[in-house]
Design an enzyme around this catalytic site. Structure first.
Site, short mmCIF file in Angstrom:
data_model
loop_
_atom_site.label_atom_id
_atom_site.label_comp_id
_atom_site.label_asym_id
_atom_site.label_seq_id
_atom_site.Cartn_x
_atom_site.Cartn_y
_atom_site.Cartn_z
N ARG A 117 22.93 33.23 -9.84
CA ARG A 117 23.35 32.62 -10.97
C ARG A 117 24.86 32.53 -11.02
O ARG A 117 25.15 31.87 -11.97
CB ARG A 117 22.91 33.76 -12.20
CG ARG A 117 22.92 32.99 -13.45
CD ARG A 117 22.09 33.38 -14.31
NE ARG A 117 21.40 34.66 -14.31
CZ ARG A 117 22.06 35.84 -14.53
NH1 ARG A 117 23.08 35.88 -15.24
NH2 ARG A 117 21.27 36.88 -14.50
N TYR A 138 28.06 10.49 -28.84
CA TYR A 138 26.90 10.79 -28.08
C TYR A 138 25.90 11.57 -28.89
O TYR A 138 26.23 12.60 -29.43
CB TYR A 138 27.09 11.70 -26.85
CG TYR A 138 25.74 11.96 -25.95
CD1 TYR A 138 24.77 10.92 -25.69
CD2 TYR A 138 25.23 13.30 -26.09
CE1 TYR A 138 23.51 11.39 -25.24
CE2 TYR A 138 24.12 13.54 -25.29
CZ TYR A 138 23.20 12.69 -25.06
OH TYR A 138 22.24 13.10 -24.55
N ASP A 174 34.90 13.88 -23.10
CA ASP A 174 33.63 13.69 -22.64
C ASP A 174 34.06 12.29 -22.07
O ASP A 174 34.21 11.44 -22.42
CB ASP A 174 32.43 13.38 -23.75
CG ASP A 174 31.26 13.14 -22.87
OD1 ASP A 174 31.26 12.57 -21.84
OD2 ASP A 174 30.00 13.42 -23.53
N LYS A 231 24.85 10.71 -15.24
CA LYS A 231 25.05 9.33 -15.28
C LYS A 231 25.69 8.64 -14.09
O LYS A 231 25.32 8.83 -13.10
CB LYS A 231 25.70 9.05 -16.61
CG LYS A 231 25.23 9.79 -17.67
CD LYS A 231 23.98 9.32 -18.31
CE LYS A 231 23.02 10.09 -19.31
NZ LYS A 231 23.90 10.58 -20.49
C1 LIG Z 1 24.02 11.60 -21.55
C2 LIG Z 1 25.06 11.90 -21.96
C3 LIG Z 1 25.36 13.37 -22.49
C4 LIG Z 1 24.47 14.64 -22.17
O1 LIG Z 1 24.23 14.62 -20.80
P1 LIG Z 1 22.72 15.08 -20.22
O2 LIG Z 1 22.92 15.22 -18.74
O3 LIG Z 1 21.65 14.17 -20.54
O4 LIG Z 1 22.49 16.39 -20.77
C5 LIG Z 1 26.52 13.93 -22.70
N1 LIG Z 1 27.47 12.85 -23.34
C6 LIG Z 1 27.27 11.26 -22.87
C7 LIG Z 1 28.51 10.49 -23.39
C8 LIG Z 1 26.12 11.02 -22.31
O5 LIG Z 1 26.01 9.65 -22.12
#
Ligand SMILES: *Cc1c(COP(=O)(O)O)cnc(C)c1O
Length: 377
Positions: A50, A101, A172, A197
């Site tokens: 972990r 988001y 982000d 993504k």
């Molecule tokens: C998809 C997304 C997230 C969340 O990510 P997960 O991997 O689905 O938990 C956070 N910020 C943005 C801009 C996203 O497109």
């Protein structure tokens, strides 16, 4: 892990291929193993799975080189975001997007209602509004371009203002990616990703990452990961690193396709509004050009039709998949307001379109087919 290499001199296209490799030695492997262990012989720096894993480290090294800070990977983007938010003491003030988001916005709304945090929800693209909200805040939580509005935040200005006010500034970077902007180089304390993504790019895993140049922050986040337990599976880490090898190529192609499709959609009489910062007519074009190295591959557009017709349009397309998520090789679209948790500032007729790497002409034909099949004339 990597040999002495002056990474700063190398382009993103090279970094994604060369970073995160095991040490060079005779018969040494070019790729890291999928390290499946819950524990280790005593005496080493890790101790328990972990706390660390060889496959995570390879992916973390690669993301560190791309973002210019020390990185940690998490079980998902939300896992990373939750750990960042968990740094804030009870009842702290945080400035965040009113229409970012939806996962982040929904989580922050709930924390605000529960009085865990005092969240000042603002329109991040409105620089004046962001500057006015900063005094007294402990964290400035940014996202640019915003998802799904595709609005560009004046990152250099608001990051600098956040730092002057001693906020922890978080960006982000999921939609823009390190190909297009480096929030740490612009002065942010933390940049994070949904690795789900673009970085992994094949819609086959969930992972998140955070990066920071500050050792104390890194230490606190590493501890938050240890004790929240939001750790990555070694297989997912390995798969994401494999996907990352082609990230630069994928992004270049998706971006070219997005610009071409945005230019065609703008001229289509069935489309009311196209949001893509690469369009010279986009309200954020000049701002984006001033600090971004590209415009990304996310388009949002508003269709002149009923919501039922737009849902049908998304469903009738044969190549473009009607699904949520983004950043994969395959094109995906959806009407965002089909989700009850989507911000009501996002129009009912808005389609968010994650443009993939297919032939642009095939995509355009599919869009035309979907309009016709849904009887949008
Ligand atoms: C998809 C997304 C997230 C969340 O990510 P997960 O991997 O689905 O938990 C956070 N910020 C943005 C801009 C996203 O497109």
């Amino acid at each position: 892990m990597n040999q002495e290499q002056d990474w700063n001199k190398l382009a993103t296209e090279t970094k994604v291929v060369a970073a995160g490799r095991p040490e060079k030695k005779p018969d040494g492997a070019l790729n890291p193993p999928i390290a499946l262990n819950s524990t280790f012989h005593e005496g080493g720096p890790i101790g328990y799975a972990r706390y660390g894993n060889e496959t995570w480290s390879a992916l973390e090294d690669a993301i560190s080189i791309l973002e210019g800070g020390k990185s940690l990977i998490f079980s998902s983007g939300m896992g990373a975001i939750s750990c960042v938010i968990s740094l804030l003491p009870e009842a702290s003030v945080i400035v965040a997007a009113h229409n970012g988001y939806q996962g982040t916005t929904t989580m922050l709304k709930k924390m605000h209602e529960d009085k865990r945090l005092e969240v000042r929800f603002v329109d991040l693209a409105n620089t004046e509004a962001v500057l006015a909200a900063i005094p007294g805040a402990k964290m400035l939580y940014l996202e640019s371009p915003t998802n799904p509005g595709i609005e560009v935040v004046d990152l250099p200005t608001v990051i600098a203002a956040g730092k002057v006010a001693h906020c922890v500034v978080v960006v982000d970077n999921t939609l823009a990616t390190p190909m297009i902007q480096n929030p740490l180089a612009l002065g942010a304390d933390i940049t994070l990703h949904s690795v789900t993504k673009y970085l992994s790019g094949h819609s086959d895993l969930l992972l998140g990452s955070i990066s920071t140049k500050e050792n104390a922050l890194y230490g606190r986040l590493e501890q938050a990961r240890r004790y929240s337990g939001s750790i990555a599976g070694p297989f997912e880490a390995w798969l994401a690193l494999r996907g990352l090898r082609t990230f630069a190529l994928r992004m270049q192609r998706s971006q070219e396709n997005a610009l071409e499709l945005a230019n065609r959609l703008v001229k289509d009489p069935r489309v009311l509004k196209v949001r893509y910062p690469g369009l010279v007519t986009d309200p954020y074009h000049e701002r984006a050009k001033s600090f971004m190295k590209g415009f990304g591959a996310m388009i949002s557009f508003e269709v002149n039709a009923t919501t039922a017709q737009i849902d049908q349009m998304c469903d009738f397309s044969k190549l473009i998949t009607n699904a949520t998520s983004l950043g994969g090789v395959e094109s995906i679209w959806e009407r965002r307001r089909r989700w009850a948790t989507e911000s009501h500032t996002i129009p009912e007729n808005l389609i968010r379109f994650s443009v993939g790497i297919e032939s642009v002409d095939d995509l355009w034909s599919d869009i035309q087919f979907a309009f016709t099949a849904a009887k949008i004339l």
